[in-house]
Design an enzyme around this catalytic site. Sequence first.
Site, PDB file in Angstrom:
ATOM      1  N   LYS A   1       0.835  -1.214   0.000  1.00 35.35           N
ATOM      2  CA  LYS A   1       0.000   0.000   0.000  1.00 35.35           C
ATOM      3  C   LYS A   1       0.873   1.269   0.000  1.00 35.35           C
ATOM      4  O   LYS A   1       0.671   2.166  -0.807  1.00 35.35           O
ATOM      5  CB  LYS A   1      -0.935   0.010   1.225  1.00 35.35           C
ATOM      6  CG  LYS A   1      -1.926  -1.141   1.262  1.00 35.35           C
ATOM      7  CD  LYS A   1      -2.886  -1.029   2.432  1.00 35.35           C
ATOM      8  CE  LYS A   1      -2.209  -1.091   3.788  1.00 35.35           C
ATOM      9  NZ  LYS A   1      -1.512  -2.370   4.058  1.00 35.35           N
TER      10      LYS A   1
ATOM     11  N   ARG B   1      -9.763   0.959   8.535  1.00 28.73           N
ATOM     12  CA  ARG B   1      -9.335  -0.407   8.844  1.00 28.73           C
ATOM     13  C   ARG B   1     -10.380  -1.182   9.629  1.00 28.73           C
ATOM     14  O   ARG B   1     -10.153  -2.340   9.974  1.00 28.73           O
ATOM     15  CB  ARG B   1      -8.067  -0.335   9.676  1.00 28.73           C
ATOM     16  CG  ARG B   1      -6.828  -0.987   9.038  1.00 28.73           C
ATOM     17  CD  ARG B   1      -5.666  -0.546   9.860  1.00 28.73           C
ATOM     18  NE  ARG B   1      -4.469  -1.277   9.737  1.00 28.73           N
ATOM     19  CZ  ARG B   1      -3.337  -0.765   9.231  1.00 28.73           C
ATOM     20  NH1 ARG B   1      -3.323   0.438   8.708  1.00 28.73           N
ATOM     21  NH2 ARG B   1      -2.237  -1.470   9.269  1.00 28.73           N
TER      22      ARG B   1
ATOM     23  N   ARG C   1      11.597  -5.369   4.881  1.00 28.51           N
ATOM     24  CA  ARG C   1      11.341  -3.932   4.637  1.00 28.51           C
ATOM     25  C   ARG C   1      12.332  -3.066   5.423  1.00 28.51           C
ATOM     26  O   ARG C   1      12.616  -3.325   6.587  1.00 28.51           O
ATOM     27  CB  ARG C   1       9.914  -3.597   5.074  1.00 28.51           C
ATOM     28  CG  ARG C   1       9.619  -2.096   5.035  1.00 28.51           C
ATOM     29  CD  ARG C   1       8.146  -1.776   5.045  1.00 28.51           C
ATOM     30  NE  ARG C   1       7.425  -2.264   6.203  1.00 28.51           N
ATOM     31  CZ  ARG C   1       6.096  -2.183   6.329  1.00 28.51           C
ATOM     32  NH1 ARG C   1       5.368  -1.660   5.356  1.00 28.51           N
ATOM     33  NH2 ARG C   1       5.505  -2.653   7.412  1.00 28.51           N
TER      34      ARG C   1
ATOM     35  N   ARG D   1      11.389  -1.357  10.880  1.00 29.80           N
ATOM     36  CA  ARG D   1      10.300  -1.065  11.817  1.00 29.80           C
ATOM     37  C   ARG D   1      10.268  -2.111  12.924  1.00 29.80           C
ATOM     38  O   ARG D   1      10.449  -3.298  12.655  1.00 29.80           O
ATOM     39  CB  ARG D   1       8.957  -1.056  11.063  1.00 29.80           C
ATOM     40  CG  ARG D   1       8.633   0.307  10.487  1.00 29.80           C
ATOM     41  CD  ARG D   1       7.444   0.301   9.588  1.00 29.80           C
ATOM     42  NE  ARG D   1       6.252  -0.324  10.144  1.00 29.80           N
ATOM     43  CZ  ARG D   1       5.062  -0.310   9.556  1.00 29.80           C
ATOM     44  NH1 ARG D   1       4.918   0.301   8.387  1.00 29.80           N
ATOM     45  NH2 ARG D   1       4.018  -0.901  10.107  1.00 29.80           N
TER      46      ARG D   1
ATOM     47  N   ARG E   1      -0.487  -8.819  13.462  1.00 36.36           N
ATOM     48  CA  ARG E   1      -1.060  -7.820  12.537  1.00 36.36           C
ATOM     49  C   ARG E   1      -1.919  -8.496  11.479  1.00 36.36           C
ATOM     50  O   ARG E   1      -2.969  -7.979  11.096  1.00 36.36           O
ATOM     51  CB  ARG E   1       0.077  -7.014  11.886  1.00 36.36           C
ATOM     52  CG  ARG E   1       0.717  -6.056  12.881  1.00 36.36           C
ATOM     53  CD  ARG E   1       2.093  -5.586  12.441  1.00 36.36           C
ATOM     54  NE  ARG E   1       2.078  -4.850  11.207  1.00 36.36           N
ATOM     55  CZ  ARG E   1       3.143  -4.684  10.434  1.00 36.36           C
ATOM     56  NH1 ARG E   1       4.304  -5.223  10.768  1.00 36.36           N
ATOM     57  NH2 ARG E   1       3.055  -3.978   9.343  1.00 36.36           N
TER      58      ARG E   1
HETATM   59  P1  ADP Z   1       2.196  -1.872   3.217  1.00 37.18           P
HETATM   60  O1  ADP Z   1       2.196  -0.361   3.188  1.00 37.18           O
HETATM   61  O2  ADP Z   1       0.993  -2.460   2.531  1.00 37.18           O
HETATM   62  O3  ADP Z   1       2.404  -2.452   4.588  1.00 37.18           O
HETATM   63  P2  ADP Z   1       4.762  -1.603   1.808  1.00 37.18           P
HETATM   64  O4  ADP Z   1       4.431  -0.795   0.604  1.00 37.18           O
HETATM   65  O5  ADP Z   1       5.494  -0.919   2.906  1.00 37.18           O
HETATM   66  O6  ADP Z   1       3.434  -2.371   2.344  1.00 37.18           O
HETATM   67  O7  ADP Z   1       5.583  -2.881   1.300  1.00 37.18           O
HETATM   68  C1  ADP Z   1       6.103  -3.822   2.253  1.00 37.18           C
HETATM   69  C2  ADP Z   1       7.479  -4.291   1.775  1.00 37.18           C
HETATM   70  O8  ADP Z   1       7.306  -5.121   0.617  1.00 37.18           O
HETATM   71  C3  ADP Z   1       8.431  -3.163   1.366  1.00 37.18           C
HETATM   72  O9  ADP Z   1       9.736  -3.519   1.752  1.00 37.18           O
HETATM   73  C4  ADP Z   1       8.297  -3.108  -0.162  1.00 37.18           C
HETATM   74  O10 ADP Z   1       9.524  -2.679  -0.781  1.00 37.18           O
HETATM   75  C5  ADP Z   1       7.977  -4.558  -0.516  1.00 37.18           C
HETATM   76  N1  ADP Z   1       7.018  -4.688  -1.629  1.00 37.18           N
HETATM   77  C6  ADP Z   1       5.955  -3.884  -1.890  1.00 37.18           C
HETATM   78  N2  ADP Z   1       5.289  -4.326  -2.969  1.00 37.18           N
HETATM   79  C7  ADP Z   1       5.929  -5.449  -3.389  1.00 37.18           C
HETATM   80  C8  ADP Z   1       5.732  -6.386  -4.476  1.00 37.18           C
HETATM   81  N3  ADP Z   1       4.717  -6.232  -5.342  1.00 37.18           N
HETATM   82  N4  ADP Z   1       6.598  -7.411  -4.578  1.00 37.18           N
HETATM   83  C9  ADP Z   1       7.613  -7.565  -3.708  1.00 37.18           C
HETATM   84  N5  ADP Z   1       7.868  -6.741  -2.685  1.00 37.18           N
HETATM   85  C10 ADP Z   1       7.036  -5.685  -2.510  1.00 37.18           C
HETATM   86  P1  AMP Z   2       0.810   0.468   9.037  1.00 31.46           P
HETATM   87  O1  AMP Z   2       1.902   1.495   8.934  1.00 31.46           O
HETATM   88  O2  AMP Z   2      -0.358   0.749   8.147  1.00 31.46           O
HETATM   89  O3  AMP Z   2       1.353  -0.933   8.877  1.00 31.46           O
HETATM   90  O4  AMP Z   2       0.240   0.582  10.529  1.00 31.46           O
HETATM   91  C1  AMP Z   2       1.079   0.321  11.647  1.00 31.46           C
HETATM   92  C2  AMP Z   2       0.224   0.188  12.900  1.00 31.46           C
HETATM   93  O5  AMP Z   2      -0.451   1.434  13.171  1.00 31.46           O
HETATM   94  C3  AMP Z   2      -0.889  -0.858  12.840  1.00 31.46           C
HETATM   95  O6  AMP Z   2      -0.421  -2.173  13.146  1.00 31.46           O
HETATM   96  C4  AMP Z   2      -1.864  -0.316  13.892  1.00 31.46           C
HETATM   97  O7  AMP Z   2      -1.415  -0.600  15.215  1.00 31.46           O
HETATM   98  C5  AMP Z   2      -1.759   1.192  13.693  1.00 31.46           C
HETATM   99  N1  AMP Z   2      -2.737   1.686  12.711  1.00 31.46           N
HETATM  100  C6  AMP Z   2      -2.487   2.263  11.503  1.00 31.46           C
HETATM  101  N2  AMP Z   2      -3.620   2.608  10.888  1.00 31.46           N
HETATM  102  C7  AMP Z   2      -4.639   2.243  11.704  1.00 31.46           C
HETATM  103  C8  AMP Z   2      -6.059   2.307  11.621  1.00 31.46           C
HETATM  104  N3  AMP Z   2      -6.682   2.837  10.549  1.00 31.46           N
HETATM  105  N4  AMP Z   2      -6.771   1.814  12.654  1.00 31.46           N
HETATM  106  C9  AMP Z   2      -6.184   1.299  13.734  1.00 31.46           C
HETATM  107  N5  AMP Z   2      -4.852   1.188  13.887  1.00 31.46           N
HETATM  108  C10 AMP Z   2      -4.075   1.666  12.879  1.00 31.46           C
END
Ligand code: ADP
Ligand code: AMP
Length: 219
Positions: free
Chosen positions: A13, A86, A125, A158, A169
């Site tokens: 995302k 969410r 990541r 992270r 999660r």
């Molecule tokens: P989210 O915001 O949904 O938690 P991220 O965009 O931070 O996910 O992506 C999570 C990890 O996976 C990052 O390290 C990113 O570089 C990697 N990633 C994202 N999309 C892909 C994909 N299509 N294939 C492989 N790795 C990906």
């Molecule tokens: P993310 O960066 O989207 O992976 O979110 C990291 C953490 O933030 C999640 O595991 C939740 O603890 C909190 N969080 C982010 N967005 C929300 C949401 N819309 N509702 C509740 N918790 C959230």
Amino acid sequence: MKLILLGPPGAGKGTQCKRISDKYEIAHLSSGDILRAERAAGTELGQKAQDYMDTGRLVPDDVIIDMMIDAIKKSAGGYVLDGFPRTAVQAEELDKALFEAAEEITGIINLQVSDGRILSRLTGRRSCPQCGAVYHIENLKPRMEGICDRDGQKLVQRTDDTPEVVADRLKAYHEQTSAVVGYYRRRDKTVIDIDAAGGIDDVTASIFSNLDVLCNRIG
Ligand code: ADP
Ligand code: AMP
């Protein structure tokens, strides 16, 4: 355009929202990024969220809803929401706020990827503490290992990207978040399903071609 990106943690995302935000010149509003900034600044909101985030649980709805509606009000030119809503309650409250402002979501992008692919995406990541750029140790490497391409900062992992917290999660996603897409389908919103199992650039190309069609449709 006013968009929502849905999908499990690690679906991509944040990665795709940054690209959407650049191409379509709309704000990228990430609830996770806003919460991490609040924590880094040591605010009351950040302190309230801390325990939930560290243990992979969702932060309570009331905290999140106020925070995100506030961010949305400041982004009149359009936005892509990342990580919000969410829960069904968050989706309902977002609808109420949009209705009051006589606004509507243009479309919802639903990134689909199996749990099996998520662990390696999240444990690999790395992100820049300064500019927020997101990399992956195998799938999206910076030019110099461990260093941000943009500003030379040392990349960090992270604290919630450990196998134990990722499992919690994912549990929260399946129990509370996966139903949000059904919420929008039932209301006949434009939901675009995207196969997010492929490479990052393939997923971007698929999103862009769908959004170009949507843009032409709304004029
Ligand atoms: P989210 O915001 O949904 O938690 P991220 O965009 O931070 O996910 O992506 C999570 C990890 O996976 C990052 O390290 C990113 O570089 C990697 N990633 C994202 N999309 C892909 C994909 N299509 N294939 C492989 N790795 C990906
Ligand atoms: P993310 O960066 O989207 O992976 O979110 C990291 C953490 O933030 C999640 O595991 C939740 O603890 C909190 N969080 C982010 N967005 C929300 C949401 N819309 N509702 C509740 N918790 C959230």
